[in-house]
Design a protein around this motif. Structure first.
Motif, short mmCIF file in Angstrom:
data_model
loop_
_atom_site.label_atom_id
_atom_site.label_comp_id
_atom_site.label_asym_id
_atom_site.label_seq_id
_atom_site.Cartn_x
_atom_site.Cartn_y
_atom_site.Cartn_z
N VAL A 48 -22.63 -97.57 -34.93
CA VAL A 48 -21.80 -96.47 -35.40
C VAL A 48 -20.66 -96.25 -34.41
CG1 VAL A 48 -23.73 -95.38 -36.57
CG2 VAL A 48 -23.17 -94.67 -34.24
N GLY A 49 -19.49 -95.96 -34.92
CA GLY A 49 -18.34 -95.80 -34.04
C GLY A 49 -17.19 -95.10 -34.71
N LEU A 50 -16.04 -95.15 -34.06
CA LEU A 50 -14.86 -94.44 -34.54
C LEU A 50 -14.35 -94.97 -35.88
CD1 LEU A 50 -12.84 -94.12 -31.21
CD2 LEU A 50 -14.07 -92.31 -32.41
N GLY A 51 -14.50 -96.27 -36.09
CA GLY A 51 -13.97 -96.87 -37.31
C GLY A 51 -14.52 -96.25 -38.57
N ASN A 52 -15.78 -95.82 -38.53
CA ASN A 52 -16.40 -95.23 -39.72
C ASN A 52 -15.83 -93.86 -40.04
OD1 ASN A 52 -17.97 -97.46 -39.83
ND2 ASN A 52 -19.92 -96.39 -39.94
N MET A 53 -15.15 -93.22 -39.08
CA MET A 53 -14.63 -91.89 -39.33
C MET A 53 -13.20 -91.88 -39.86
SD MET A 53 -16.03 -89.02 -39.41
CE MET A 53 -17.59 -88.29 -39.01
N TRP A 54 -12.38 -92.88 -39.49
CA TRP A 54 -11.07 -92.85 -40.12
C TRP A 54 -10.71 -94.16 -40.83
CZ3 TRP A 54 -9.82 -92.59 -34.54
CH2 TRP A 54 -9.17 -93.72 -34.06
N LYS A 55 -11.19 -95.28 -40.34
CA LYS A 55 -10.89 -96.53 -41.05
C LYS A 55 -11.67 -96.59 -42.36
CE LYS A 55 -10.72 -101.53 -40.65
NZ LYS A 55 -10.98 -102.72 -39.81
N PHE A 56 -12.93 -96.17 -42.32
CA PHE A 56 -13.75 -96.21 -43.53
C PHE A 56 -13.16 -95.34 -44.65
CE2 PHE A 56 -17.29 -94.36 -46.01
CZ PHE A 56 -17.67 -95.51 -46.68
N GLY A 65 -10.64 -95.09 -49.78
CA GLY A 65 -9.69 -94.47 -50.68
C GLY A 65 -8.74 -95.48 -51.30
N GLN A 66 -8.38 -96.50 -50.55
CA GLN A 66 -7.42 -97.50 -51.02
C GLN A 66 -8.03 -98.42 -52.07
OE1 GLN A 66 -5.72 -99.77 -47.83
NE2 GLN A 66 -4.35 -100.93 -49.15
N TYR A 67 -9.33 -98.70 -51.94
CA TYR A 67 -9.95 -99.71 -52.80
C TYR A 67 -10.98 -99.15 -53.78
CZ TYR A 67 -7.71 -103.05 -49.69
OH TYR A 67 -6.78 -103.78 -48.97
N GLY A 68 -10.80 -97.91 -54.24
CA GLY A 68 -11.59 -97.47 -55.38
C GLY A 68 -12.78 -96.59 -55.10
N GLY A 69 -12.80 -95.87 -53.97
CA GLY A 69 -13.88 -94.92 -53.72
C GLY A 69 -15.26 -95.56 -53.70
N ALA A 70 -16.13 -95.07 -54.58
CA ALA A 70 -17.52 -95.56 -54.60
C ALA A 70 -17.60 -97.05 -54.91
CB ALA A 70 -18.33 -94.78 -55.63
N ALA A 71 -16.61 -97.58 -55.63
CA ALA A 71 -16.61 -99.02 -55.93
C ALA A 71 -16.55 -99.82 -54.63
CB ALA A 71 -15.42 -99.38 -56.83
N PHE A 72 -15.70 -99.36 -53.71
CA PHE A 72 -15.59 -100.05 -52.43
C PHE A 72 -16.84 -99.84 -51.59
CE2 PHE A 72 -14.52 -100.27 -47.94
CZ PHE A 72 -13.92 -101.53 -47.86
N GLU A 98 -4.51 -91.60 -44.45
CA GLU A 98 -3.49 -91.44 -43.42
C GLU A 98 -3.82 -92.13 -42.11
OE1 GLU A 98 -1.84 -87.61 -42.68
OE2 GLU A 98 -2.02 -86.97 -44.75
N GLY A 99 -4.98 -92.75 -41.99
CA GLY A 99 -5.32 -93.48 -40.77
C GLY A 99 -5.50 -92.55 -39.58
N PRO A 100 -5.04 -92.95 -38.37
CA PRO A 100 -5.20 -92.12 -37.18
C PRO A 100 -4.59 -90.73 -37.34
CG PRO A 100 -4.54 -94.33 -36.56
CD PRO A 100 -4.47 -94.27 -38.05
N GLY A 101 -3.50 -90.64 -38.11
CA GLY A 101 -2.88 -89.34 -38.34
C GLY A 101 -3.81 -88.37 -39.04
N LEU A 102 -4.73 -88.92 -39.85
CA LEU A 102 -5.72 -88.08 -40.55
C LEU A 102 -6.57 -87.33 -39.54
CD1 LEU A 102 -7.52 -87.27 -43.03
CD2 LEU A 102 -8.79 -89.36 -42.60
N VAL A 103 -7.03 -88.02 -38.53
CA VAL A 103 -7.98 -87.44 -37.58
C VAL A 103 -7.30 -86.50 -36.60
CG1 VAL A 103 -9.58 -87.99 -35.69
CG2 VAL A 103 -9.55 -89.39 -37.76
N PHE A 104 -6.13 -86.87 -36.09
CA PHE A 104 -5.53 -86.11 -34.99
C PHE A 104 -4.41 -85.17 -35.42
CE2 PHE A 104 -7.35 -89.97 -33.10
CZ PHE A 104 -8.21 -89.39 -32.19
N ILE A 105 -4.00 -85.23 -36.68
CA ILE A 105 -2.94 -84.34 -37.15
C ILE A 105 -3.39 -83.55 -38.37
CG2 ILE A 105 -0.59 -84.23 -38.05
CD1 ILE A 105 0.05 -86.75 -36.42
#
Length: 450
Positions: free
Chosen positions: A32-40, A45-52, A288-295
């Motif tokens: 578990v790490g940072l990627g799951n909080m903003w990259k995931f 969201g980009q590839y279809g929500g639950a489908a992805f 929004e990527g990193p901007g989602l988390v910090f802005i």
């Protein structure tokens, strides 16, 4: 006189072992790490929500878990570093040299991953103190933070905290650290999930996350899902292979692999139930990527009751997830240098962290104060990320699959699988995983484009 674990060389250090539960906690902490909080959320969201998410689960089970089991088996069989274990289980020296790819990858990842981890620590302190929410200009706050020297200072704090854990050894340091923080991480996840699900309009976010849009799936989404499953399990970077060297022979690697995969999936699922309800409740784009988390998210926390508390808990959650990952990453080059040059654990830890800090300085500055530090249009930080994540990790994973699937004669005995499961595992390692991992490598390196 018995020496302290932190002063032992590599041969005696490998006498240290995780307890059964300690290994599971440490391995989940690595996964578990940072990627799951903003990259995931971004790629979901980009590839279809639950489908992805369903595709991600399939990739994790079909490809990620077989490669994870291979890394653990090679590590336990060799009882060495991510490089030497290949040779110790019966491979030629060339396999040890190829294993160095994972050691280098782990070193590079620490140098830039610790920077982002430092951001989360800074924001946690700022949120709990109330300073983060005193000024509603969150974009300006983030830009001011990035333009100064604070990212370097907080990177150093992360590296020092990581070193203080790893220098104590496997059982007294890494295991004890994860046994405390992983349950704490789960508690924070549940608290934040409940808060997110009770926000006005949260149902739209849950619906987006759980209702699949199959039209957005395609060849690219498959490779993205596979790449994320690979990275989220810490594969290809030597962490699981190194941790495998400290696993008792009595432990079932098959059950451990399922537990680690299950923990990673649970974290990703709950993270989705935190991010999506919150973003939809406040009209934020989850891509929004990193901007989602910090802005964007600080703006959301400032608008909700007890926002300072929940904002602080959120960034503390990120900081814990980051630290459990940096601990596992650091152990990879530490185990290698202790074995290769007979350094003490103390010497290995602090020399490697010093070098990581030096390499991290241009990465940190390239995103702010010295944004002109770029080559070919990429910031120094982005180049480090590209080299490690897009080139070295897929190569490291490919080496593991080929070695365990085609070369290693002792794979059946060390894996502990029954005959049927072993045949299935071998089939995945020989005919499925290498092909897909190769496609991931070609895609992330830019050779294949969609």
């Amino acid at each position: 006189m018995k020496s302290h674990p932190s002063n032992q060389n590599s041969s005696s250090d490998n006498k240290e072992r995780f307890s059964s539960s300690g290994f599971i906690f440490a391995a989940i902490g690595s996964a578990v790490g940072l990627g799951n909080m903003w990259k995931f959320p971004y790629i979901t969201g980009q590839y279809g929500g639950a489908a992805f998410f369903i595709l991600f689960v399939v990739c994790l089970v079909a490809i990620g878990l077989p490669v994870l089991l291979a890394e653990l088996a090679i590590g336990r069989g060799g009882r060495g570093s991510a490089s030497s274990s290949f040779v110790k289980v019966g491979g030629q020296q060339i396999w040890g040299r190829l294993g160095m790819i994972s050691v280098i990858a782990a070193f590079l990842i620490i140098s830039f991953y610790s920077i982002v981890a430092g951001w989360t620590l800074n924001y946690a302190v700022s949120a709990f103190s109330g300073n983060l929410f005193a000024n509603p200009d969150f974009t300006g706050q983030f830009n001011d933070f990035m333009s100064g020297r604070k990212p370097i200072v907080w990177q150093l704090v992360v590296l020092l905290l990581t070193g203080l854990v790893v220098v104590k050894g496997v059982s007294a340091g890494i295991e004890k650290f994860n046994k405390i923080l992983i349950p704490g991480l789960l508690i924070l996840l549940v608290v934040l999930m409940i808060r997110s699900l009770t926000l006005p309009g949260a149902g739209a976010g849950v619906s987006f996350f759980l209702n699949p849009d199959w039209s957005k799936l395609g060849a690219e989404s498959l490779l993205v899902a596979l790449g994320h499953a690979f990275f989220s399990l810490s594969l290809g970077m030597g962490a699981m292979l190194t941790y495998g060297a400290y696993v008792e022979k009595s432990q079932s690697l098959g059950m451990a692999t399922l537990a680690i995969g299950g923990g990673d999936l649970l974290y990703a699922f709950i993270a989705g139930l935190i991010i999506f309800p919150t973003t939809f409740s406040f009209g934020i784009n989850p891509a929004e990527g990193p901007g989602l988390v910090f802005i964007a998210l600080p703006a959301a926390f400032s608008a909700m009751p007890f926002g300072a508390l929940f904002g602080g808990l959120f960034f503390m959650l990120l900081a814990i997830a980051a630290l459990t990952s940096t601990v596992s990453l650091l152990e990879v080059p530490v185990a290698y240098t202790m074995e290769r040059w007979k350094w003490t654990r103390t010497k290995s830890v602090w020399i490697i962290l010093f070098l990581c800090f030096l390499l991290g300085i241009p990465s940190a500055l390239s995103l702010g104060a010295a944004s002109n530090l770029n080559l070919g249009g990429k910031a120094f930080f982005d180049w480090m990320d590209f080299i490690a994540s897009n080139l070295l990790l897929p190569l490291g994973g490919l080496i593991v699959t080929v070695f365990a699937g085609y070369y290693w004669k002792g794979a059946a005995a060390e894996s502990g699988l029954t005959a049927w499961w072993f045949r299935l595992w071998l089939f995945m390692l020989r005919y499925v995983a290498p092909i897909l991992v190769l496609f991931v490598f070609l895609h992330t390196s830019g050779v294949i484009k969609f």
